[in-house]
Design a protein around this motif. Structure first.
Motif, PDB file in Angstrom:
ATOM      1  N   GLY A 282       0.965 -26.499  16.444  1.00 61.00           N
ATOM      2  CA  GLY A 282       0.626 -27.725  15.731  1.00 61.00           C
ATOM      3  C   GLY A 282       0.087 -27.506  14.341  1.00 61.00           C
ATOM      4  N   TRP A 283       0.009 -26.255  13.885  1.00 63.48           N
ATOM      5  CA  TRP A 283      -0.555 -25.950  12.570  1.00 63.48           C
ATOM      6  C   TRP A 283       0.436 -25.185  11.705  1.00 63.48           C
ATOM      7  N   VAL A 284       0.398 -25.462  10.411  1.00 63.05           N
ATOM      8  CA  VAL A 284       1.209 -24.750   9.431  1.00 63.05           C
ATOM      9  C   VAL A 284       0.288 -24.278   8.310  1.00 63.05           C
ATOM     10  N   LEU A 285       0.427 -23.015   7.932  1.00 57.42           N
ATOM     11  CA  LEU A 285      -0.380 -22.474   6.838  1.00 57.42           C
ATOM     12  C   LEU A 285       0.098 -23.065   5.517  1.00 57.42           C
ATOM     13  N   GLY A 286      -0.849 -23.553   4.716  1.00 56.28           N
ATOM     14  CA  GLY A 286      -0.533 -24.125   3.413  1.00 56.28           C
ATOM     15  C   GLY A 286      -0.961 -23.208   2.287  1.00 56.28           C
TER      16      GLY A 286
END
Length: 225
Positions: free
Chosen positions: A201-205
């Motif tokens: 559910g997370w994406v590195l920005g």
């Protein structure tokens, strides 16, 4: 020993030395904050035994560079921002001297620290900047008067809890929107993990580094999906 009561000129010079200059209004706000912090610290031990220069070079430095980092994030107009474990108002209060978008809530469970932040904010009059005294998990519902669908655009953490646990904790609190997903920003002494190590559910920005008195530090932004 450094002067315990920094002047406007002291803060201007200190920021210049760190490589992140501030303007006259910002310097005055930061000087007031530091004077109050050092005054209250004598009784409450908010930041340990520190003079204002040490606090500036090791703690306020985060806020100066964080202001620039946040300007590059897709937070939209008037974002709702939560700062968990705000403690002595770091990074939030110095940050708001430089970056004043949206509504910013300093979330702190401990009564004396919440009282300190409330007192400082009464002097600084920073727009959209408030203290929530209570548990982090209760903040959104209380701020939005019980609306369970309320979500934040930005959640900040310096050392509220280890990042894997933090991401699980805050995931339900952030906006789930394809056009403007909620963002977590973590202040760290380390580079971010590989994207494969992130919880589902997370994406590195965006990731940025900056110089501090005790070595290089990092900001990580992570978006929900």
């Amino acid at each position: 020993m450094a002067n315990v009561s920094p002047s406007y000129d002291d803060v201007l010079a200190a920021a210049e030395r760190l490589g992140r200059p501030v303007d006259a209004e910002q310097a005055e706000l930061l000087a007031v904050y530091l004077r109050q912090l050092i005054k209250w610290n004598k009784k409450m031990n908010l930041v340990g035994k520190s003079d204002w220069r040490t606090v500036f070079n090791t703690l306020v430095v985060d806020s100066l560079f964080l202001a620039d980092f946040l300007k590059g994030l897709p937070l939209g107009d008037k974002p709702l921002c939560l700062d968990f474990g705000a403690g002595a108002g770091l990074p939030g209060i110095p940050l708001r001297a430089l970056w004043q978008e949206g509504d910013y809530w300093l979330v702190e469970l401990r009564e004396k620290r919440a009282l300190f932040m409330t007192s400082v904010l009464s002097k600084l009059k920073l727009p959209g900047t408030n203290v929530f005294r209570g548990r982090a998990e209760d903040a959104l519902a209380r701020l939005e008067k019980g609306r369970t669908e309320a979500t934040a655009d930005l959640i900040l953490s310096r050392a509220f809890m280890p990042w894997p646990k933090l991401l699980d904790f805050i995931y339900p609190m952030l906006r789930k929107d394809e056009e403007r997903a909620g963002v977590a920003v973590i202040l760290s002494n380390d580079l971010p993990p590989a994207e494969s190590e992130l919880p589902e559910g997370w994406v590195l920005g965006n990731v940025a580094s900056y110089p501090a008195a005790r070595g290089e530090r990092f900001f990580w932004s992570l978006k929900v999906r």
